[in-house]
Every structure is written in C-alpha cells, then in structure tokens.
Design a protein around this motif. Sequence first.
Motif: not given
Length: 535
Positions: A85-96
């Motif tokens: 998984r590729l995460w966005i390191p913020d509080k939204r938790g979006k990932f690819s």
Amino acid sequence: MASATEDPVLERYFKGHKAAITSLDFSPNGKQLATASWDTFLMLWNFKPHARAYRYVGHKDVVTSVQFSPHGNLLASASRDRTVRLWIPDKRGKFSEFKAHTAPVRSVDFSADGQFLATASEDKSIKVWSMYRQRFLYSLYRHTHWVRCAKFSPDGRLIVSCSEDKTIKIWDTTNKQCVNNFSDSVGFANFVDFNPSGTCIASAGSDQTVKVWDVRVNKLLQHYQVHSGGVNCISFHPSGNYLITASSDGTLKILDLLEGRLIYTLQGHTVRWLTPVIPALWEAEASGSPEGPVFTVSFSKGGELFASGGADTQVLLWRTNFDELPYKGLNKRNLKRLHFDSPPHLLDIYPRTPHPHEEKVETVEINPKLEVIDLQISTPPVVDILSFDSTTTTETSGRTLPDKGEEACGYFLNPSLLSPECSPTTTKKKTEDISDLPCESQRSIPLAVTDALEHIMEQLNVLTQISPQGLWRHLTDCEKEPCENLESSYDLLKENHVKNHFVSFCTIVLYVTFSLFIRHLFSLKAIALFTSCQI
C-alpha cells in the motif's frame, strides 16, 4: 557507564503498538517516524511535544515493512496479506493498493528519485513498480526460496536482494538480469542494504554475523561476529562510516567501519511483552536474557538520530552524538578506554583485505534504563485513521481511476513530475475532514473490476476533461461513418436533457466504446456487459 558527551543517548520512548515492531523509517525532514507492527497497523509519530500519533488501519495481516518516499509525500507498506500500500501520511488515510504478489510481502524500498518501488516477497520474486504511472513494471526471478529483502542502490542502477536460499543477488535494473551472486553455506541474510556511496553492501545474517562486501570487486571486506543471536536489521550512517545492527540477542551494536571495530553496545528493549507467535522470542525466553529481540533499526536521513523497535512493542528514539565530533578526536577518546587488537586501516574507507572481527575487546555498553532517571516516555493520544481505498493496481492491469475524478495525481506521484494543478501545495489546500469519506458499503464501484473494463478506462483517461458534446464532435471527426445506434443514443440523451453531467458523460463514453467493440467483434459477452452498464 556511558557518561561521555559523545556517547549515544536514549531520548524518549513511544508506546502505542500492541505487538512487536517489525519496521520503522524516518521522514525525510526528520520530524516524523513511521512504524509497522505485528498488530497489522502502521503508526506515524510526531516529534513535537504533545503531538498526536496516527494509527493507520487497513492491512489484514502483519505489516512487515514501511518506508517514506524520498519526497516524504508517500508512505509505502508491505504486509503478510500479500499487498503493498501507498499511504498519504496525513489524517485522511487515502491509499493506493498494489496486488501482484502471491505470498506475503516482506519489504518495500523506494529508488532515490522516488520514481520506482521494489517489493520482495515469499513468492520468491522481486517486483518493481512505477510510481509515476502507478503500474507494475517487471519481476525478477532467480531466487529459489523466500525473498526477505530488496534494496535499490543510491543511483538506482542496481538492486540487491537476499533470500532464505542463502544467496545475496545483485540485479541490473536496465537489462533485468542478475549480475552477481554471493552465497553462504551457513545461514541466510535477514536484511541487506547498500552503503551511501553504493560501492558496498552489508548483510544481517541469521547465523549471528554481519558481513560487508565490495560489489565492485566481489570481495568480502569485513566479517563481524559480535552478536549472540540472529541479526535482524542493519542501517548505515549517512556518512558511511558507521553501521548499526539489531539482533535477537536484545542489543544494538554500532560498528566503526573505518577501523573495522565494535564501538558501542546498546540495551533497552526488554522481554516483558512476550508474544509466543514470534520464534525469536522463544530463544530469548529460553536463554533467560532480560533483553527482548530487536527487529528493526534505522538512522535518520541526517544521521543525528536513530530509532529501534522490537518485541517489547516500544519504539526507542536515540540521539547519535558520536558523529558530531571530528573523527580523529573521537578516535583519540576511544583509544583511552579500548584496547585494539590490530592497527587501524587508514588508507581506504574500508579495509582492503578481509577483516574478521570477533568481540574480544571491551566495548562501551549503554543501558539507558539503568543510567537515565528522567527519561521521557511518550504515550501520545492516538487517532485511528480508517483507510480510504483510492486505487488498486494488479500485475496484469494498469492503474484504475479514482472514483468521481479524485485528484490522485497530487497524492500518489513524485512531486517533481507533477503539473502545477497537481502539485503538493495545491493538494495541501484540500480539506482533510475524514467524516466526508465514503464507507465500504457506500462505494458504487467495486474494488475488483474486470481486466477489460480497467483497460478501457485507462485508455479513456485522457478524455476525462472533455464534455459530452466535445467528445461527440471528436468521435464524429475521427469516424466518418458512425454507427446509427450511436447517433440515436446521443439524440436520446440530448432530447431527455440529462441533468447529471457525470452520468451522461460516462454513459456516452461506455456506449461509444462498447458499440465499437461490438461492431468489430460481435461479442455477446460485451453486449451483456453494455446492457448491464446502461441499466
């Protein structure tokens, strides 16, 4: 006792995981630390006082590896659930999500420019992914057993991998071939990595050894036997002069590579949080050692800090200190308290000949829990981040588009490759309210779509900004004799004055695409699929 100002100092603990720490990595700016654990979670720790910690929920099994991208805008994780998984390191938790491996994934590693990601798996393969296209590129097959680790060289031209087949292989990323092979008849390497200059590799052995190889001349340079348990992880200091090791014997060792010597032994991890599912813990418990296995260690990008994690579920943050002094000054100080058994090697960054080293001399041992009274223990408030699935990529398919035109480009691509509208500064302005994220049951598009539809959507990616009228004009210009059913469908949509722009656009696009497909192939399956889409 360690009292000298140049000795490493334990600054603080982080508590929040519920099981053993398997991997950790510093952010490029040195302000955050990401950790992975057997509890299936990732955690993101902030070094600011009283800052919140974020726990990323999404993996369905043990998280085995974690790493920040060179630009810090992505966080890659590998898991025993066979996904990356590729995460966005913020509080939204979006990932690819990447799905290509057929067995647990053991490691992830970004290339230095952030354009590629290498993953190693128990399916005996190494896979390389494009971060710009968000797609699988190629696999490397030559190992005959589980691959435990794969790392890019600093220049990205090589990949080093280690496997339980007791070999370490060097791969050329240009021709995708294995160009070198190091074998060991005793044990296998748990971890391997390049030094900062890319001329040498170091391996952490299950046979309790640490080895340094010169990849230019295919020669073993240094062989350390300083641990009493298997070595699980290593990390080079950014200067390339020091190497830190983590072992199942419960200690960290700092090696001076210029002199070829052990200079520090660090303790601090305990066995009070025993987890019976980890074999290394059985060994520690049976030996009666008060120290618990240490599974991971890493220097920060600047080398001023390093962190370690192990079976006690705690993350220990250390200040390096010894690298701040001129090397000659540090060497003179060490001479006063250590007795060397051979003259130093000063003609090369590493000894020119094989240099076996055994722990025969007294080294500086640091046990911070015995010496530091006012140790800062951080148990910050933890915010659970429920993952929001943005895209899913498989080995045989390209990138799927985010739902409803999500701006995935600004999140998941290398910032240096982005257009102004997709730059990180633009994406930072977007709201991060997690309450707006759809839950699993609310998603109208399934996560596992067919390969045919994925391919079609990928080809139509360039048309996503064209209006229905513009799309029709483009198609009529390119297709001199359009099908009658296409004309009638557009007239029908136009007469009914469809208000939903997104629905009308998708309907026309799918109608046009599948009609052309039917026209050439006369596929009954395609007709059924089109009918279901129209409904």
